[in-house]
Design a protein around this motif. Structure first.
Motif, short mmCIF file in Angstrom:
data_model
loop_
_atom_site.label_atom_id
_atom_site.label_comp_id
_atom_site.label_asym_id
_atom_site.label_seq_id
_atom_site.Cartn_x
_atom_site.Cartn_y
_atom_site.Cartn_z
N SER A 1 6.85 -66.69 11.39
CA SER A 1 7.62 -65.59 12.44
C SER A 1 6.79 -65.52 13.44
O SER A 1 5.79 -65.63 13.75
N ARG B 1 5.26 -56.94 1.98
CA ARG B 1 6.66 -57.37 2.32
C ARG B 1 6.97 -56.13 3.62
O ARG B 1 7.03 -54.89 3.34
N TRP C 1 13.27 -66.01 4.09
CA TRP C 1 12.55 -65.02 4.92
C TRP C 1 11.58 -65.61 5.80
O TRP C 1 11.18 -66.83 5.45
N GLN D 1 13.43 -59.67 4.98
CA GLN D 1 13.10 -60.85 5.80
C GLN D 1 11.91 -61.39 6.23
O GLN D 1 11.70 -62.44 6.92
N LEU D 2 10.82 -60.55 5.82
CA LEU D 2 9.49 -60.89 6.48
C LEU D 2 8.37 -60.49 5.44
O LEU D 2 8.35 -59.28 4.96
N ALA E 1 9.53 -68.61 0.67
CA ALA E 1 10.12 -68.21 1.70
C ALA E 1 11.30 -69.03 2.14
O ALA E 1 12.31 -68.37 2.70
#
Length: 95
Positions: free
Chosen positions: A94, A31, A70, A35-36, A65
């Motif tokens: 992302s 982590r 995220w 959010q990612l 997710a």
């Protein structure tokens, strides 16, 4: 097949357990922020190769997710390849 999420302080892993198979498959992640996540490894034992268990782990990560709100950085070569094959997953990619 059952997929469980084992959460640790800095990340976790998805573990796939297949009936009548003693070895488990896994997808590990770190982590980076709330959010990612960074998916860094997918391990599928030889006894489970070609059964779709890796694909199921990837799909599970995508669903998590989406539900968690995220994004994913796919450092793992397997997850990176799966993300490239599935344009419908780009909403959680992302970058």
């Amino acid at each position: 097949m059952q997929i469980a999420n084992e959460v640790h302080a800095s990340g976790g892993r998805y573990v796939a357990k297949v009936e009548n198979v003693s070895e488990n498959a896994e997808m590990t992640y770190s982590r980076a922020s709330p959010q990612l996540i960074i998916i860094d490894h997918t391990g599928v034992p030889d006894s489970l190769r070609g059964t779709g268990v890796g694909q199921a782990l990837a799909q599970h990560a995508i669903e998590d997710a989406r539900q968690g709100g995220w994004k994913i950085i796919p450092l793992c070569p397997f997850m990176k390849a799966q993300m490239a094959r599935h344009p419908e997953w780009r909403d959680v990619l992302s970058g």
